[in-house]
Design a protein around this motif. Structure first.
Motif, short mmCIF file in Angstrom:
data_model
loop_
_atom_site.label_atom_id
_atom_site.label_comp_id
_atom_site.label_asym_id
_atom_site.label_seq_id
_atom_site.Cartn_x
_atom_site.Cartn_y
_atom_site.Cartn_z
N ASP A 376 0.81 -1.21 0.00
CA ASP A 376 0.00 0.00 0.00
C ASP A 376 0.84 1.26 0.00
N VAL A 377 2.16 1.10 0.05
CA VAL A 377 3.09 2.23 -0.09
C VAL A 377 4.08 1.87 -1.19
N SER A 378 4.65 2.88 -1.81
CA SER A 378 5.57 2.64 -2.91
C SER A 378 6.78 3.54 -2.77
N ASP A 379 7.96 2.92 -2.76
CA ASP A 379 9.21 3.68 -2.68
C ASP A 379 10.23 3.06 -3.63
N ASP A 384 9.43 7.72 -8.87
CA ASP A 384 8.22 7.11 -8.31
C ASP A 384 7.46 8.15 -7.52
N ASP A 385 6.21 8.42 -7.93
CA ASP A 385 5.41 9.43 -7.21
C ASP A 385 4.74 8.84 -5.98
N GLY A 386 4.86 7.53 -5.80
CA GLY A 386 4.34 6.89 -4.59
C GLY A 386 2.85 6.67 -4.58
N ARG A 404 1.72 0.49 -13.68
CA ARG A 404 2.40 1.68 -13.17
C ARG A 404 3.86 1.36 -12.85
N ARG A 405 4.09 0.21 -12.24
CA ARG A 405 5.45 -0.17 -11.89
C ARG A 405 6.26 -0.53 -13.13
N ALA A 406 5.62 -1.14 -14.11
CA ALA A 406 6.33 -1.49 -15.35
C ALA A 406 6.74 -0.23 -16.10
N SER A 412 12.30 5.30 -15.50
CA SER A 412 13.35 5.63 -14.54
C SER A 412 14.73 5.17 -15.02
N GLY A 413 14.74 4.30 -16.05
CA GLY A 413 15.99 3.73 -16.52
C GLY A 413 16.45 2.53 -15.71
N GLN A 414 15.63 2.11 -14.73
CA GLN A 414 16.06 1.03 -13.85
C GLN A 414 16.12 -0.32 -14.57
#
Length: 434
Positions: A376-379, A384-386, A404-406, A412-414
């Motif tokens: 429920d949290v994103s870091d 990442d806007d969270g 969203r994560r993909a 992000s270039g990750q």
């Protein structure tokens, strides 16, 4: 009937009795079939008996029984190059990024192949994107029926491709010390397959080996989550049950309505989800990963229950538009597909590009089935806007959060950084071994 030593040589085993029983379609226990199957890997069967065994197994239909697939896959893994699992466990504990219900374990996304669509290498690309947040153990090989297999794609990356042959049972823990990604090139792990390669080619039809690839990941037991694509809808319940019997933890078995062994960007994808829900009262744990890791694979299986659910997915469930398979099925050569891969990783494809949408859907599903989207949290890091998308869709999973994560992995270039880390790790491993 148990295999017996043949008179013509100590290294050759006769399975004539078993072949007669298979031909007559007698009831044979899966362990007898698996025992004969295991003889292939140390070249203990003559060519004629090996080809007869594979043929009768296919003709009888028993090569599609869940228990036989599970048991034969187990024998195939036992014959593979053995990894120092304790060393690998230690690296996983250190590098695995836990979030939501994802415990930081290894993940895979793989298909049976043979669907005839010759689509872009979506599973391999999704595995690279997935490695931005997950530990990936991508099991794969060169193309057999398509124009570009997973190994072909990786070896065509420019200007510097990974040395996939440097990833071995011995080097795998070191690869993961510096990379979230590892490609487990099947010939480097399943060396006994060389004994049946010519026979499979000369038979000219699909055998049990065409089904076992997704079930024979050498790091089985350390794989926490996976997507398995099958090229026929009638294989969905068979693979789901086989994986359940094998003790698999989190699995999404998928087949596009077009008999596609991926999640389709064109329309409906039929799914079976295997969920192994561990009971803390039985395990004596409370969700603590360190305690969970101390439990052996066999103990974990016996102290958990698995359920199989079915549902359908559509691109709209991911918040994405549909695209016909003709737009992602160019049948291009590895070099062209590698160019598309690198353009995608450099964020140079339009946001509604069909190939990008195809990749986003499959990557999102990998994130969702891993459990990382349950957080429920994103870091995730830079960019990442969270803002977690908590909406759930079919199967109760957060498919849109997966997208969203993909997208973050690309923008992000990750994902690109993760691929580069893998490339460097393979060449460093080569230097260390040289």
């Amino acid at each position: 009937m148990a295999p017996q030593a043949a008179s013509k040589g100590p290294q050759t085993i006769s399975i004539s009795g078993l072949l007669k029983e298979l031909k007559s379609r007698s009831s044979i226990h899966e362990n007898e079939i698996a025992a004969a199957f295991a003889l292939i890997f140390d070249n203990s069967l003559s060519a004629i008996q090996c080809s007869s065994f594979l043929s009768f197994l296919a003709l009888s239909g028993r090569d599609q029984e869940p228990r036989i697939l599970a048991t034969c896959a187990s024998r195939m893994r036992e014959a593979a190059a053995q990894i120092d699992r304790e060393s690998l466990r230690r690296v996983i504990r250190t590098r695995g990024r836990r979030a939501g219900s994802y415990r930081g374990g290894l993940c895979d996304i793989v298909g049976t192949g043979g669907d005839g669509h010759s689509t872009f290498n979506v599973s391999t690309t999704a595995s690279i994107l997935g490695s931005s947040l997950l530990l990936i153990a991508k099991h794969g090989n060169r193309a057999s029926s398509s124009t570009s297999g997973s190994a072909d794609l990786l070896q065509a990356i420019a200007p510097k491709a990974p040395n996939i042959e440097a990833v071995t049972a011995e080097t795998l823990p070191r690869i993961y010390e510096n990379s979230n990604y590892a490609f487990l090139f099947a010939p480097k792990f399943h060396t006994g397959m060389k004994h049946v390669a010519t026979i499979r080619k000369e038979l000219g039809f699909r055998t049990i080996f065409n089904l076992l690839g997704p079930l024979a990941n050498p790091v089985e037991g350390l794989v926490e989550a996976r997507i398995v694509g099958v090229a026929q809808q009638d294989l969905l319940p068979i693979f789901a049950e086989s994986l359940r019997l094998s003790g698999a933890d989190k699995v999404l078995v998928v087949c596009g309505a077009e008999n596609l062994d991926e999640i389709s960007c064109a329309g409906i994808t039929h799914c079976r989800r295997v969920s192994r829900r561990r009971d803390p009262k039985l395990n004596g744990i409370s969700g603590n990963q360190e305690e969970d890791d101390s439990t052996s694979d066999e103990e974990g299986e016996s102290k958990a229950t698995a359920e199989i659910d079915q549902f359908a997915l559509r691109p709209a469930d991911f918040g994405l538009s549909s695209h016909p398979l003709s737009e992602v099925s160019p049948g291009k050569l590895p070099g062209e597909n590698a160019e598309t891969l690198m353009r995608l990783l450099h964020n140079k494809l339009p946001k509604d590009d069909p190939v990008l949408v195809f990749v986003l859907i499959n990557t999102a599903a990998l994130f969702a089935i891993s459990g990382i989207c349950d957080a429920d949290v994103s870091d995730m890091g830079h960019g990442d806007d969270g803002h977690v998308i908590r909406e759930t869709g079919p199967g109760g999973l957060r498919w849109k959060e997966g997208v969203r994560r993909a997208r973050w992995a690309i923008e992000s270039g990750q994902a690109l950084a993760s691929l580069n880390a893998f490339i460097e790790a393979t060449w460093a491993s080569t230097a260390n071994n040289g």
